[in-house]
Motif scaffolding. Structure first.
Motif, PDB file in Angstrom:
ATOM      1  N   GLU A 232       0.835  -0.952  -0.041  1.00  0.00           N
ATOM      2  CA  GLU A 232      -0.098  -0.198   0.103  1.00  0.00           C
ATOM      3  C   GLU A 232       0.808   1.279  -0.024  1.00  0.00           C
ATOM      4  OE1 GLU A 232       0.332  -1.620   4.331  1.00  0.00           O
ATOM      5  OE2 GLU A 232      -0.180  -2.545   2.226  1.00  0.00           O
ATOM      6  N   GLN A 233       2.183   1.257   0.331  1.00  0.00           N
ATOM      7  CA  GLN A 233       2.885   2.347   0.280  1.00  0.00           C
ATOM      8  C   GLN A 233       3.736   2.554  -1.361  1.00  0.00           C
ATOM      9  OE1 GLN A 233       6.080   1.856   3.241  1.00  0.00           O
ATOM     10  NE2 GLN A 233       4.692   1.835   4.904  1.00  0.00           N
ATOM     11  N   LEU A 234       3.474   1.521  -1.956  1.00  0.00           N
ATOM     12  CA  LEU A 234       3.964   1.751  -3.284  1.00  0.00           C
ATOM     13  C   LEU A 234       3.179   2.627  -4.318  1.00  0.00           C
ATOM     14  CD1 LEU A 234       5.519  -1.708  -3.616  1.00  0.00           C
ATOM     15  CD2 LEU A 234       6.538   0.181  -2.863  1.00  0.00           C
ATOM     16  N   THR A 235       3.269   3.705  -4.724  1.00  0.00           N
ATOM     17  CA  THR A 235       2.621   4.529  -5.619  1.00  0.00           C
ATOM     18  C   THR A 235       2.947   4.161  -7.054  1.00  0.00           C
ATOM     19  OG1 THR A 235       4.200   6.477  -5.792  1.00  0.00           O
ATOM     20  CG2 THR A 235       2.537   6.438  -4.202  1.00  0.00           C
ATOM     21  N   MET A 236       3.823   3.373  -7.120  1.00  0.00           N
ATOM     22  CA  MET A 236       4.388   2.756  -8.782  1.00  0.00           C
ATOM     23  C   MET A 236       5.250   1.596  -8.675  1.00  0.00           C
ATOM     24  SD  MET A 236       7.439   5.897  -9.455  1.00  0.00           S
ATOM     25  CE  MET A 236       6.161   7.170  -9.392  1.00  0.00           C
ATOM     26  N   ARG A 237       5.405   1.038  -9.656  1.00  0.00           N
ATOM     27  CA  ARG A 237       5.820  -0.334  -9.703  1.00  0.00           C
ATOM     28  C   ARG A 237       7.469  -0.248 -10.113  1.00  0.00           C
ATOM     29  NH1 ARG A 237       3.740  -4.104  -6.528  1.00  0.00           N
ATOM     30  NH2 ARG A 237       2.234  -2.623  -5.932  1.00  0.00           N
ATOM     31  N   THR A 238       7.906   0.702 -10.681  1.00  0.00           N
ATOM     32  CA  THR A 238       9.256   0.935 -10.975  1.00  0.00           C
ATOM     33  C   THR A 238       9.660   2.390 -10.564  1.00  0.00           C
ATOM     34  OG1 THR A 238       8.945  -0.513 -12.982  1.00  0.00           O
ATOM     35  CG2 THR A 238      10.928   1.226 -12.999  1.00  0.00           C
ATOM     36  N   TYR A 239      10.999   1.986  -9.846  1.00  0.00           N
ATOM     37  CA  TYR A 239      11.391   3.455  -9.203  1.00  0.00           C
ATOM     38  C   TYR A 239      13.003   3.747  -9.550  1.00  0.00           C
ATOM     39  CZ  TYR A 239       7.694   3.274  -5.514  1.00  0.00           C
ATOM     40  OH  TYR A 239       6.507   3.502  -4.933  1.00  0.00           O
ATOM     41  N   ASN A 240      13.068   4.794  -9.703  1.00  0.00           N
ATOM     42  CA  ASN A 240      14.750   5.451  -9.731  1.00  0.00           C
ATOM     43  C   ASN A 240      15.422   5.149  -8.357  1.00  0.00           C
ATOM     44  OD1 ASN A 240      14.374   5.939 -12.448  1.00  0.00           O
ATOM     45  ND2 ASN A 240      14.079   8.123 -12.018  1.00  0.00           N
ATOM     46  N   ILE A 241      16.610   4.854  -8.108  1.00  0.00           N
ATOM     47  CA  ILE A 241      17.238   4.829  -7.097  1.00  0.00           C
ATOM     48  C   ILE A 241      18.532   5.469  -7.358  1.00  0.00           C
ATOM     49  CG2 ILE A 241      16.031   3.277  -5.718  1.00  0.00           C
ATOM     50  CD1 ILE A 241      18.631   1.240  -6.146  1.00  0.00           C
ATOM     51  N   ASN A 242      19.151   6.386  -6.445  1.00  0.00           N
ATOM     52  CA  ASN A 242      20.334   7.065  -6.618  1.00  0.00           C
ATOM     53  C   ASN A 242      21.084   7.009  -5.429  1.00  0.00           C
ATOM     54  OD1 ASN A 242      22.460   8.075  -8.243  1.00  0.00           O
ATOM     55  ND2 ASN A 242      21.400  10.113  -8.414  1.00  0.00           N
ATOM     56  N   ALA A 243      22.387   7.190  -5.331  1.00  0.00           N
ATOM     57  CA  ALA A 243      23.120   7.475  -4.316  1.00  0.00           C
ATOM     58  C   ALA A 243      24.260   9.129  -4.504  1.00  0.00           C
ATOM     59  CB  ALA A 243      23.932   6.459  -3.789  1.00  0.00           C
ATOM     60  N   MET A 244      24.599   9.084  -5.733  1.00  0.00           N
ATOM     61  CA  MET A 244      25.617   9.872  -6.137  1.00  0.00           C
ATOM     62  C   MET A 244      25.735  10.033  -7.297  1.00  0.00           C
ATOM     63  SD  MET A 244      29.090   7.975  -4.935  1.00  0.00           S
ATOM     64  CE  MET A 244      28.358   6.715  -3.984  1.00  0.00           C
ATOM     65  N   SER A 245      26.043  11.232  -7.857  1.00  0.00           N
ATOM     66  CA  SER A 245      26.457  11.356  -9.288  1.00  0.00           C
ATOM     67  C   SER A 245      27.705  12.372  -9.334  1.00  0.00           C
ATOM     68  CB  SER A 245      25.337  12.313  -9.882  1.00  0.00           C
ATOM     69  OG  SER A 245      25.254  12.493 -11.201  1.00  0.00           O
TER      70      SER A 245
END
Length: 368
Positions: free
Chosen positions: A279-292
Motif C-alpha cells: 500500500e506504500q508503493l505508488t508505482m511499480r518501477t522506481y529510480n534509485i540513486n546515491a551520488m552523481s
C-alpha cells in the motif's frame, strides 16, 4: 518445443562466456489462482502465501553475478540460509556452492522453472538473468530470447503462483531523448540497445501484469553499480589501476557526469523495496540513486589519499556516445518518499571503502 530448447542451449553458451558492461497508480495487490497462460482444465493452482511472522522463500535467477551472490548473502542473514536459493545455468564456484542452497535453473525452460517454484514453495522471485549490453548487441536474437522470452516465463509463473517478483531495470532503459539532469521516474524512454529495450519491456510488462492479474511486481532502475567485482568501467578501473600501477587512463571526458551507487546500497535498496508494504508503493518501477559524479571529481577524491596518481584521458567515442545518452542524475524522490529509501555511501565514503578493500596488500596499505 525444439526452438525453445535450441535457444536454451545457445543461452548456456553465451552466459558461460565472459560478459561485459544491468503509470503512477496504486492498486491493491490481489492473490490469484490462475495463470495468464492457457492451462488444462484439470490443473489445480493456488497462491503460496505466508504470514507476517514467516520468512519468504526466495529464488534468485541468474544468481552467479555479483548482485545475485551479494543479495543471497544479505537475504540469508535476514531470513535464514535455507530460505534463499541461488540458481543459474553455470557451475558455481566452491565457495558459492557451499554457502547455501544452489540449483540449476534455465529461465527458457518453463517446465523446469515451474517445478522449482512448486517443489521449493517459492514466495519471492528475484530475476537477475539477462544478457548485458555488449553480449546482447553481438547476438540480438539470443538477447531477445533470454531477456524477453525468459522474462515472459518468469511473469507467467510468478502470476500463476502469487509470487512477489523483483526484476531490476537500469540506467540504460533511458535514451538520448530522455531528460538527463535530473531524470524522473516517468519520462520518455527510447533506448538504443537491445538490453535497454528489453528493460523497458520488462518495466511495462510487469506493470501490466500488476494491473491485469494482481502480480506483486517490483522494479528498481539501478544506476552504475560500483564494487571490487563490478564490470571494468572507469569508475571501477581507477581503483585497481591506482593501487597496482599509480597510473590511470580514462576513456570518458573529464566532465561526463553519471549516477553511481556502491553495491551495498544497491543490495539494501533491493531488500527494502521487496519488504515495503504494497500500500506504500505508488508505482511499480522506481529510480534509485546515491551520488552523481564525473571522472574529474572521482580523480580528485582518489588523489586525496593517493596524491601521486597520474591520470590521462583517451576518449573512446563509442563509450562516450553511450554515456552521453544516459542520465546525468537520477531523481529518486519517489523512492525516498514512498518506502524510505536512503543511501549510506557518498563519494568520499565510496573512495575510502574501495581503496581499503582493494589495498590490503598494496602500497596504500603500506602508506597508512
Amino acid at each position: 518445443m525444439p526452438v525453445l530448447r535450441a535457444l536454451s542451449k545457445a543461452a548456456r553458451q553465451a552466459l558461460l562466456a565472459p560478459g561485459c558492461g544491468c503509470p503512477p497508480l496504486a492498486v491493491a495487490v490481489r492473490s490469484i489462482s490462475f495463470s495468464p497462460r492457457q492451462v488444462t482444465n484439470d490443473a489445480s493452482f493456488h497462491s503460496v502465501s505466508f504470514s507476517e511472522t514467516d520468512h519468504p522463500k526466495v529464488l534468485i535467477t541468474g544468481g552467479l553475478g555479483q548482485l545475485g551472490v551479494g543479495l543471497a548473502k544479505l537475504l540469508r542473514k535476514r531470513f535464514g540460509n535455507n530460505n534463499v536459493i541461488l540458481s543459474d545455468i553455470r557451475k558455481p564456484p566452491s565457495h558459492v556452492f557451499h554457502s547455501g542452497p544452489f540449483i540449476y535453473s534455465d529461465i527458457l525452460d518453463y517446465k523446469n522453472l515451474r517445478e522449482i517454484v512448486v517443489n521449493n514453495r517459492i514466495t519471492w522471485l528475484v530475476h537477475y538473468s539477462a544478457l548485458l549490453s555488449a553480449v546482447g548487441e553481438a547476438n540480438v536474437s539470443l538477447a531477445r530470447a533470454v531477456n524477453i522470452t525468459g522474462l515472459h516465463n518468469i511473469l507467467d509463473i510468478a502470476a500463476e503462483h502469487g509470487l512477489r517478483l523483483f526484476v531490476p531495470s537500469t540506467i540504460g532503459a533511458f535514451g538520448p531523448t530522455s531528460p538527463r539532469n535530473p531524470t524522473p521516474d516517468l519520462c520518455v524512454q527510447r533506448p538504443r540497445t537491445i538490453y535497454g529495450v528489453s528493460k523497458v519491456h520488462a518495466e511495462l510488462m510487469g506493470e501490466y501484469y500488476h494491473h491485469r492479474y494482481g502480480l506483486d511486481f517490483r522494479c528498481l532502475r539501478y544506476p552504475g553499480i560500483i564494487s571490487a567485482d563490478s564490470q571494468p568501467d572507469y569508475a571501477v578501473a581507477i581503483f585497481h589501476d591506482a593501487i597496482k600501477t599509480g597510473k590511470f587512463e580514462c576513456n570518458l571526458k573529464p566532465d561526463t557526469r553519471l549516477p553511481m551507487m556502491y553495491i551495498d546500497d544497491c543490495l539494501r535498496a533491493t531488500l527494502d523495496v521487496m519488504e515495503a508494504p504494497a500500500e506504500q508503493l505508488t508505482m511499480r518501477t522506481y529510480n534509485i540513486n546515491a551520488m552523481s559524479f564525473s571522472p574529474e571529481e572521482l580523480v580528485a577524491e582518489v588523489q586525496k589519499p593517493l596524491p601521486d596518481l597520474q591520470v590521462t584521458y583517451n576518449i573512446d567515442p563509442v563509450r562516450q556516445a553511450i554515456a552521453d545518452s544516459w542520465p546525468m542524475n537520477f531523481d529518486d524522490n519517489n523512492a525516498r518518499k514512498d518506502w524510505g529509501w536512503k543511501h549510506d555511501y557518498d563519494l568520499p565514503e565510496l573512495v575510502t571503502t574501495m581503496l581499503n578493500f582493494l589495498g590490503a596488500d598494496s602500497r596504500i596499505a603500506r602508506a597508512n
